[in-house]
Scaffold this active site. Structure first.
Site, PDB file in Angstrom:
ATOM      1  N   GLU A  55       0.828  -1.201   0.000  1.00 27.37           N
ATOM      2  CA  GLU A  55       0.000   0.000   0.000  1.00 27.37           C
ATOM      3  C   GLU A  55       0.866   1.256   0.000  1.00 27.37           C
ATOM      4  OE1 GLU A  55      -2.039  -3.011   2.834  1.00 27.37           O
ATOM      5  OE2 GLU A  55      -0.014  -2.546   2.150  1.00 27.37           O
ATOM      6  N   CYS A  89      -0.687   0.407   7.607  1.00 29.62           N
ATOM      7  CA  CYS A  89      -1.149   0.785   6.265  1.00 29.62           C
ATOM      8  C   CYS A  89      -2.599   1.265   6.285  1.00 29.62           C
ATOM      9  CB  CYS A  89      -0.997  -0.390   5.313  1.00 29.62           C
ATOM     10  SG  CYS A  89       0.737  -0.801   5.012  1.00 29.62           S
TER      11      CYS A  89
END
Length: 156
Positions: A55, A89
């Protein structure tokens, strides 16, 4: 059409995840694709243990950051929601204003799996099922900022 696109972009995320083979261990191979208005604007994968997750690398690859607030991110594994060698994330996704998250599979790690508290996102979990693809988990933020869906279980 949205489901077909979700599947198409998830397959691309799986292709990216495979690039981490042999290097991401002991972490899993994970890929991420960011899409805005039907165009891929960012991609990433988890390259090495201790480095940025998929990510993070996908967000970093986006040239026009203002598009993130109109985008969907496709991630092969549920985004982490705890501090380890890297920050969570899930927090990055919220902070960048990404409105929709489609996840290939839930993370079996008990520090991550379905956790809402570790990221401080205040999410409520509602589980439903999708006939063609198995389980689907939908999470909405109380502030209405992020729609988090586990679309279907996938394996690499």
């Amino acid at each position: 059409m949205e489901k077909e696109n979700d599947i198409k972009y998830m397959h691309r995320a799986i292709e990216l995840a495979r690039h981490g083979m042999g290097n991401a261990s002991p972490n899993p191979m994970v890929g991420a694709v960011i899409v805005c208005d039907g165009e891929i604007i960012g991609e990433g994968y988890h390259r090495r243990c201790g480095e940025g997750h998929a990510e993070v690398n996908a967000v970093a690859s986006v040239k026009k950051r203002d598009l993130l607030t109109r985008s969907t991110i496709y991630v092969t594994l549920e985004p982490c929601s705890h501090y380890g060698k890297t920050p969570p994330c899930a927090r990055l996704i919220i902070d960048r204003g990404i409105r929709r998250v489609v996840v290939g599979s839930a993370d079996p790690n008990p520090l991550v799996s379905g956790k809402e508290q570790g990221s401080g996102l205040g999410l409520s979990l509602v589980q439903t099922f999708v006939e063609q693809h198995g389980g689907s988990i939908s999470v909405s933020s109380e502030a209405g900022r992020t729609d988090f869906s586990i679309l279907f279980p996938l394996s690499l």
